[in-house]
Design a protein around this motif. Structure first.
Motif, PDB file in Angstrom:
ATOM      1  N   GLN A   2       1.003   5.361  -2.019  1.00 54.68           N
ATOM      2  CA  GLN A   2       2.130   5.984  -2.690  1.00 54.68           C
ATOM      3  C   GLN A   2       2.326   5.481  -4.118  1.00 54.68           C
ATOM      4  O   GLN A   2       2.904   6.168  -4.947  1.00 54.68           O
ATOM      5  CB  GLN A   2       3.427   5.739  -1.893  1.00 54.68           C
ATOM      6  CG  GLN A   2       3.429   6.357  -0.522  1.00 54.68           C
ATOM      7  CD  GLN A   2       3.332   7.864  -0.589  1.00 54.68           C
ATOM      8  OE1 GLN A   2       4.077   8.521  -1.296  1.00 54.68           O
ATOM      9  NE2 GLN A   2       2.375   8.415   0.147  1.00 54.68           N
ATOM     10  N   ASN A   3       1.855   4.271  -4.394  1.00 56.91           N
ATOM     11  CA  ASN A   3       2.159   3.641  -5.677  1.00 56.91           C
ATOM     12  C   ASN A   3       0.939   3.323  -6.537  1.00 56.91           C
ATOM     13  O   ASN A   3       1.077   2.713  -7.588  1.00 56.91           O
ATOM     14  CB  ASN A   3       2.943   2.352  -5.421  1.00 56.91           C
ATOM     15  CG  ASN A   3       4.303   2.671  -4.863  1.00 56.91           C
ATOM     16  OD1 ASN A   3       5.193   3.091  -5.564  1.00 56.91           O
ATOM     17  ND2 ASN A   3       4.441   2.484  -3.547  1.00 56.91           N
ATOM     18  N   ARG A   4      -0.222   3.740  -6.117  1.00 58.48           N
ATOM     19  CA  ARG A   4      -1.437   3.482  -6.896  1.00 58.48           C
ATOM     20  C   ARG A   4      -1.390   4.263  -8.208  1.00 58.48           C
ATOM     21  O   ARG A   4      -1.042   5.441  -8.216  1.00 58.48           O
ATOM     22  CB  ARG A   4      -2.670   3.913  -6.101  1.00 58.48           C
ATOM     23  CG  ARG A   4      -3.973   3.707  -6.835  1.00 58.48           C
ATOM     24  CD  ARG A   4      -5.126   4.365  -6.108  1.00 58.48           C
ATOM     25  NE  ARG A   4      -5.314   3.802  -4.789  1.00 58.48           N
ATOM     26  CZ  ARG A   4      -6.281   2.942  -4.490  1.00 58.48           C
ATOM     27  NH1 ARG A   4      -7.122   2.565  -5.420  1.00 58.48           N
ATOM     28  NH2 ARG A   4      -6.389   2.496  -3.264  1.00 58.48           N
ATOM     29  N   TRP A  16       2.011   2.033   1.352  1.00 59.22           N
ATOM     30  CA  TRP A  16       2.675   1.719   0.090  1.00 59.22           C
ATOM     31  C   TRP A  16       1.675   1.813  -1.068  1.00 59.22           C
ATOM     32  O   TRP A  16       1.975   2.360  -2.114  1.00 59.22           O
ATOM     33  CB  TRP A  16       3.288   0.314   0.157  1.00 59.22           C
ATOM     34  CG  TRP A  16       4.104  -0.008  -1.046  1.00 59.22           C
ATOM     35  CD1 TRP A  16       5.433   0.218  -1.222  1.00 59.22           C
ATOM     36  CD2 TRP A  16       3.642  -0.618  -2.258  1.00 59.22           C
ATOM     37  NE1 TRP A  16       5.835  -0.211  -2.470  1.00 59.22           N
ATOM     38  CE2 TRP A  16       4.743  -0.725  -3.124  1.00 59.22           C
ATOM     39  CE3 TRP A  16       2.414  -1.077  -2.698  1.00 59.22           C
ATOM     40  CZ2 TRP A  16       4.650  -1.273  -4.403  1.00 59.22           C
ATOM     41  CZ3 TRP A  16       2.304  -1.616  -3.974  1.00 59.22           C
ATOM     42  CH2 TRP A  16       3.416  -1.709  -4.804  1.00 59.22           C
TER      43      TRP A  16
END
Length: 117
Positions: A112-114, A109
């Motif tokens: 994917q979201n950094r 996660w």
């Protein structure tokens, strides 16, 4: 060191006692804990192997974090009798076996979201 009777300490303990999520965060957060867990997961089961994997960690910090993870029931250590001098190897407990997939999902996660700059 925290004062046990401070408002901050009392509030921290309250949150740990009333929220399972806060317990998990406390368990895996802190300097180097998650990296140590992943290093062991990748087969680095001896102090020197973990130390080589995590170049910037000091011996003192690594030893302290390993003791904390052992105290929390995440890892256990066993003596290796075949070596001279006798060595120590670290392995996961059943508690850790159920935690590792969750940590991998959190890493995924994060990747994917950094936010990148």
């Amino acid at each position: 060191m925290k004062k046990e009777n401070s408002t901050n300490s009392i509030n921290s303990q309250y949150l740990l006692n009333t929220c399972d999520f806060n317990y998990v965060l406390q368990l895996i957060s802190g300097r180097w804990k998650s990296q140590i867990i992943f290093s062991i997961a990748h087969g680095n089961n001896r102090f020197s192997l973990i130390k080589n994997d995590l170049e910037n960690i000091s011996d003192q910090v690594l030893g302290r974090q390993l003791k904390m993870l052992e105290k929390e029931g995440i890892i256990e250590k066993a003596e290796i009798s075949e070596t001279i001098p006798k060595g120590i190897k670290y392995s996961f407990t059943q508690k850790a076996d159920s935690l590792i997939p969750l940590l991998r999902q959190l890493c995924y996660w994060g990747g994917q979201n950094r936010l990148t700059e």
